[in-house]
Design an enzyme around this catalytic site. Structure first.
Site, PDB file in Angstrom:
ATOM      1  N   MET A 182     -54.291 -16.666  -1.817  1.00 31.01           N
ATOM      2  CA  MET A 182     -55.558 -17.075  -2.414  1.00 31.01           C
ATOM      3  C   MET A 182     -56.787 -16.324  -1.887  1.00 31.01           C
ATOM      4  O   MET A 182     -57.786 -16.224  -2.569  1.00 31.01           O
ATOM      5  CB  MET A 182     -55.780 -18.578  -2.203  1.00 31.01           C
ATOM      6  N   CYS A 231     -55.023 -20.368  -9.151  1.00 35.86           N
ATOM      7  CA  CYS A 231     -54.428 -19.846  -7.915  1.00 35.86           C
ATOM      8  C   CYS A 231     -53.885 -18.424  -8.014  1.00 35.86           C
ATOM      9  O   CYS A 231     -53.858 -17.722  -7.011  1.00 35.86           O
ATOM     10  CB  CYS A 231     -53.366 -20.790  -7.364  1.00 35.86           C
ATOM     11  N   MET A 232     -53.435 -17.977  -9.173  1.00 37.53           N
ATOM     12  CA  MET A 232     -52.792 -16.661  -9.146  1.00 37.53           C
ATOM     13  C   MET A 232     -53.129 -15.773 -10.341  1.00 37.53           C
ATOM     14  O   MET A 232     -52.509 -14.725 -10.523  1.00 37.53           O
ATOM     15  CB  MET A 232     -51.288 -16.835  -9.019  1.00 37.53           C
ATOM     16  N   GLY A 254     -48.345 -20.298  -4.583  1.00 33.77           N
ATOM     17  CA  GLY A 254     -48.481 -21.577  -3.890  1.00 33.77           C
ATOM     18  C   GLY A 254     -47.661 -22.690  -4.489  1.00 33.77           C
ATOM     19  O   GLY A 254     -47.322 -23.650  -3.812  1.00 33.77           O
ATOM     20  N   GLN A 255     -47.336 -22.574  -5.779  1.00 35.54           N
ATOM     21  CA  GLN A 255     -46.606 -23.653  -6.439  1.00 35.54           C
ATOM     22  C   GLN A 255     -45.162 -23.231  -6.708  1.00 35.54           C
ATOM     23  O   GLN A 255     -44.868 -22.035  -6.804  1.00 35.54           O
ATOM     24  CB  GLN A 255     -47.293 -24.021  -7.746  1.00 35.54           C
ATOM     25  N   LYS A 261     -42.363 -30.319   5.282  1.00 34.43           N
ATOM     26  CA  LYS A 261     -42.756 -30.986   4.028  1.00 34.43           C
ATOM     27  C   LYS A 261     -41.522 -31.404   3.228  1.00 34.43           C
ATOM     28  O   LYS A 261     -41.480 -32.503   2.683  1.00 34.43           O
ATOM     29  CB  LYS A 261     -43.620 -30.057   3.182  1.00 34.43           C
TER      30      LYS A 261
HETATM   31  S1  SF4 Z   1     -40.303 -24.218  -0.485  1.00 37.00           S
HETATM   32 FE1  SF4 Z   1     -42.181 -24.143   0.774  1.00 37.00          FE
HETATM   33  S2  SF4 Z   1     -42.630 -26.314   1.209  1.00 37.00           S
HETATM   34 FE2  SF4 Z   1     -40.489 -26.210   0.542  1.00 37.00          FE
HETATM   35  S3  SF4 Z   1     -39.289 -26.029   2.439  1.00 37.00           S
HETATM   36 FE3  SF4 Z   1     -39.699 -23.952   1.685  1.00 37.00          FE
HETATM   37  S4  SF4 Z   1     -41.543 -23.294   2.776  1.00 37.00           S
HETATM   38 FE4  SF4 Z   1     -41.443 -25.543   2.962  1.00 37.00          FE
END
Ligand code: SF4
Lengths: 94, 772
Positions: B341, B170-171, B378-379, B81
């Site tokens: 989650m 989410c948390m 997650g964020q 990503k």
């Molecule tokens: S912070 Fe998360 S999305 Fe970004 S490189 Fe690391 S594991 Fe991948």
């Protein structure tokens, strides 16, 4: 002179030590892919060269990642001359 | 491009890989250093793993990105990503100019015109209906300074606690779990613990896809040490199953009995740590609506009476012998629990969190290398930006509460707000805030860097609340970098600068605050969110609804950071020592970090590591190095809770016999606002899908690729089937990244929420499938 833009993704591949030589040969046969040794025998450096990020990523996901003997791939670097927008009209958001 | 130019790029990529792998850089790469770019350290914009990255900048353009091999925890690894971030930031689809809705359509406007409209609408609402008629809905993707300032403006300037953010989705249950067990929010351990753990307990966490770099570290540890074992608790066989030694697969929503039964095995087989319990724990049960103290023997008896493994098998469907095996491993340790989650997005989310903490407490698997309960986020900035800055309706910065008069007074004094300006009651939580918007009681709302028009549960109700035309429709302003399913509902849309286009701090899962530098120009007229918030504050001051001069002392992002450091002083978060210069120089620092020479804290509550035990209100000179003290908890003892093992808010029945659970895939992130801008990521998953177990598919006569209608009491979605033995029979799983109308799975999900954390139950609702 090269014809167009180039994107190079540098990949750290975890490989099966027992079949490392064969794995390396298989990877080298893929278009735009070259490899280099790293100090640890269970790792191989892989460079993927393509005309844009998407093509390079496709090679990574669909070919390098599925090459027998490759256990895991970590794309740790992306190099190019720039990331100007292209194909942007494909967006589905908004 | 010349051949030598390509050689430079190749050498640069080789250098990056070799640095990450083993630090031995091939001679060819060393000979051709890439000198045309300036390398600047930064942090990935996506998940809470917080991977360090190096940005290659030329002419204020981002031309290269690599993992940062000098990053102390992620050590140069990044996932796919982040490689797309340069392209995502440069996407043509970026918003470039402010827009105002006129005659039903969004039309370009000047910044002055747009900001005047926003300020007029907020001022009118405040004057006519009071401060509680306006609301702010922020994001775990905003920078810490942005969230802090928005919180300051709304609570201290306007005088409303209607301040929320998407971390509520989410948390919030993780926060509730930490606070109700330890008295303080945020994990006590850190990523270094991965290097020491022998047992990993992955609960409701698809770490392989959602936190891939963390997953690789677990994988590497397991490969290097044959005695490292992994217990997975998840009703879905997600990709983490590739490293699982034991799989606990509860019926969705019925897992609490499993954690109690593990405790029952540990206690009945005398595998608990009696000395640790004696020194550091207390036991409580809620009876008649109030918590009551009980002792260890009562707890043991209660477990025996209610939660033997056999009984837990009846409730959860998990075979008793697997529960016994998992419990025995857990007690051996060192045990590191990771969850996300699957535990949090539940109406029993806080209780579920408590029960994981219980296991660590009764076994003493806490506060030592490799042993800790650890909620992953997650964020990128839900922790540092929203939790820590107190940007939710019930809290104030750095562990303070809106219901505590002293805490309100401290923040009013620091902010220069009038005494009594901050209301003494919590504002509206996320779901109640959008319900109030639907009733037209919230008259003006500001949404920043988030997409509630796609991400809220029971979505029909809240899309109508935001966008349905009506006589007294409330005003909605959305600040974002891209068009989304929320900007399409807004009255004013403001284009945002993002990531490399502004500077500030992200705080990730392990309490590490990291600096993100401003190295590129934003497209068009896009502005950093903080500039927009400064502008709004000044306009509200000019209109007389915020005290004149309220924000005068804050003119730059650095000013805001300095005030935040002051706000943290002598709290458990104390990061006074994290000056801007230090953060620019170092690869992030973990709080507490009270002085400029302090290196940051790996493990909290441990004497010799946690500086709060050496100075300030929690100091204790009677402790020896390595000793533990839960200084935030009542009587400094963490609470082992005797919680009921209730099921979900909406159990299955004859009409809706299946369970729907939602989640993510590796290539996409949340509502897809960013990742869908990369064509290859989009092509990797061109459309939404619903995972159906082969047994259910056979019964329904559905094959992979066929569209099915997923129907709940709230709505429906039409999505193609993927028949695969990943979800438990009776359960379907849908990733929630796609924005097209048919795929909006949140039309189906439920907005019932945990009474403690107010977090909705995205992970479990009843549905039925209809073959089309
Ligand atoms: S912070 Fe998360 S999305 Fe970004 S490189 Fe690391 S594991 Fe991948």
């Amino acid at each position: 002179m090269e014809p167009g833009p180039v994107v190079i993704i540098g990949v750290l591949a975890r490989v099966d030590v027992a079949t490392r030589g064969d794995t390396r040969l298989r990877l080298e046969r893929l278009e735009g892919v070259s490899t280099f040794d790293l100090a640890s025998p269970d790792k191989l450096g892989v460079l993927i060269e393509a005309s844009d990020v998407d093509a390079a990523h496709a090679t990574l996901q669909q070919q390098v990642g599925h090459t027998p003997g490759v256990l895991a791939v970590w794309p740790v670097s992306i190099e190019s001359d720039g990331f100007e927008p292209r194909e942007s009209n494909e967006s589905q958001n908004g | 491009m010349t051949t030598s130019r390509r050689d430079f790029l190749r050498a640069s990529a080789t250098f990056a890989v070799a640095s990450v792998a083993d630090g031995v850089v091939p001679a060819a790469a060393r000979a051709l250093p890439r000198t045309d770019v300036e390398w600047v350290k930064s942090v990935c914009r996506f998940c809470g793993t917080g991977c360090g990255v190096m940005l290659g900048i030329r002419d204020r353009r981002l031309v290269a990105l690599r993992g940062d091999p000098e990053h102390p925890t992620t050590k140069g690894l990044v996932c796919a990503k982040s490689l797309f971030l340069p392209k995502i930031v440069a996407a043509e689809n970026r918003l470039r100019t402010p827009m105002i809705r006129k005659d039903g359509t969004l039309q370009p406007a000047s910044w002055d015109e747009a900001m005047s409209r926003v300020a007029d609408e907020f001022a009118r609402a405040i004057e006519q209906s009071g401060p509680n008629s306006v609301a702010y809905y922020g994001s775990g993707q905003a920078l810490s300074e942005e969230s802090y300032f928005a919180n300051r403006l709304f609570k201290g300037g306007i005088g409303t606690n209607n301040v929320e953010g998407n971390p509520r989705l989410c948390m919030a249950s993780a926060v509730g779990g930490y606070v109700s067990t330890f008295g303080k929010d945020e994990p006590m351990g850190c990523y270094d613990d991965i290097e020491h753990a022998k047992v990993f307990f992955l609960v409701g966490s698809n770490t392989a896809e959602c936190h891939p770099v963390i997953f690789d570290q677990i994988l590497a540890r397991k490969q290097a040490h044959r005695d490292v074992l992994v217990v997975v608790c998840d009703p879905r066989r997600s990709p983490v199953m590739s490293i699982a030694d034991i799989h606990l697969d509860p019926i969705p929503g019925y897992d609490l009995a499993v954690y109690h039964a593990m405790a029952q095995v540990i206690v009945s087989e005398k595998r608990h740590d009696a000395e640790f319990i004696e020194r550091h724990c207390q036991f409580k049960i809620v009876e008649g609506g109030a918590p009551k103290n009980v002792d260890f023997s009562t707890y043991a008896r209660w477990l025996d009476e209610n939660f033997t493994p056999a009984r837990a098998e009846q409730i959860s469907g998990v075979p008793a012998e697997r529960i016994v095996q998992a419990a025995r491993l857990f007690a051996i340790g060192p045990t590191l629990s990771f969850w996300t989650m699957g535990l949090n997005q539940r109406t029993t989310g806080v209780w579920a969190n408590n029960l994981i903490h219980n296991l660590h407490l009764i076994t003493g698997q806490i506060g030592k290398p490799g042993a800790t309960p650890f909620s992953l986020t997650g964020q990128p900035n839900a922790c540092g930006g929203v939790r820590d800055t107190g940007s939710l309706c019930h809290i104030l910065p750095y562990g303070r509460s809106v219901t505590n008069a002293q805490h309100r007074g401290e923040m009013e004094a620091l902010w220069g707000a009038a005494e009594g300006k901050i209301p003494s009651q919590p504002g509206l939580n996320t779901i109640e805030m959008f319900r109030a918007l639907a009733r037209d009681e919230i008259r003006a709302m500001l949404v920043l860097t988030t997409n509630p028009g796609q991400s809220l549960p029971n979505l029909h109700a809240y899309r109508d609340a935001m966008g349905k035309p009506r006589a007294k429709k409330p005003f909605l302003c959305v600040i974002d970098a891209y068009p989304t399913r929320t900007t399409e509902l807004a009255d004013v849309v403001l284009p945002a600068a993002m990531w490399t286009e502004k500077s500030g701090v992200f705080g990730m899962s392990e309490r590490r605050y990291q600096y993100q530098p401003h190295v590129c120009d934003a497209p068009g007229e896009a502005r950093p969110d903080l500039e927009v918030l400064f502008d709004l504050a000044q306009r509200l001051e000019a209109r007389g609804v915020v005290k004149r001069g309220f924000s005068a002392k804050l003119r730059t992002v650095d000013d805001v950071w300095d005030e935040m450091r002051q706000a943290s002083k002598d709290t458990a978060y104390d990061f006074t020592g994290m000056t801007r210069e230090r953060l620019q120089r170092e690869r992030g620092l973990r709080w507490p970090c009270p002085t400029e020479s302090h290196p940051g804290t790996a493990r909290r509550y441990v004497k010799g590591e946690d500086p709060c035990l050496d100075r300030g209100p929690y100091a204790d000179s009677s402790l020896m190095d390595g000793e533990l003290k839960f200084y935030g908890a009542p009587e400094h003892r963490a609470i082992v809770w005797l919680r009921p093992a209730d099921g979900p808010a909406e159990p299955v029945d004859d009409q809706y016999p299946m369970v729907l659970s939602t989640g993510r895939v590796l290539e996409h992130w949340h509502t897809g606002t960013m990742t869908m801008e990369a064509p290859e990521l989009r092509r990797a998953y061109p459309e939404c899908y619903v995972e159906i177990h082969p047994d259910d598919a056979r019964r329904l006569g559905v094959r992979t690729g066929q569209p099915v209608r997923i129907v709940s009491r709230r709505g429906e979605a039409v999505i193609k089937a993927r028949v695969v033995a990943m979800p438990r029979p009776g359960m379907v799983f849908v990733p929630w990244h796609w924005a097209d109308e048919a795929s909006l799975i949140n039309y189906v999900t439920i907005d019932a929420y945990d009474p403690g954390s107010k977090q909705p139950e995205f992970k479990v609702c009843a549905c039925r499938l209809e073959k089309l």
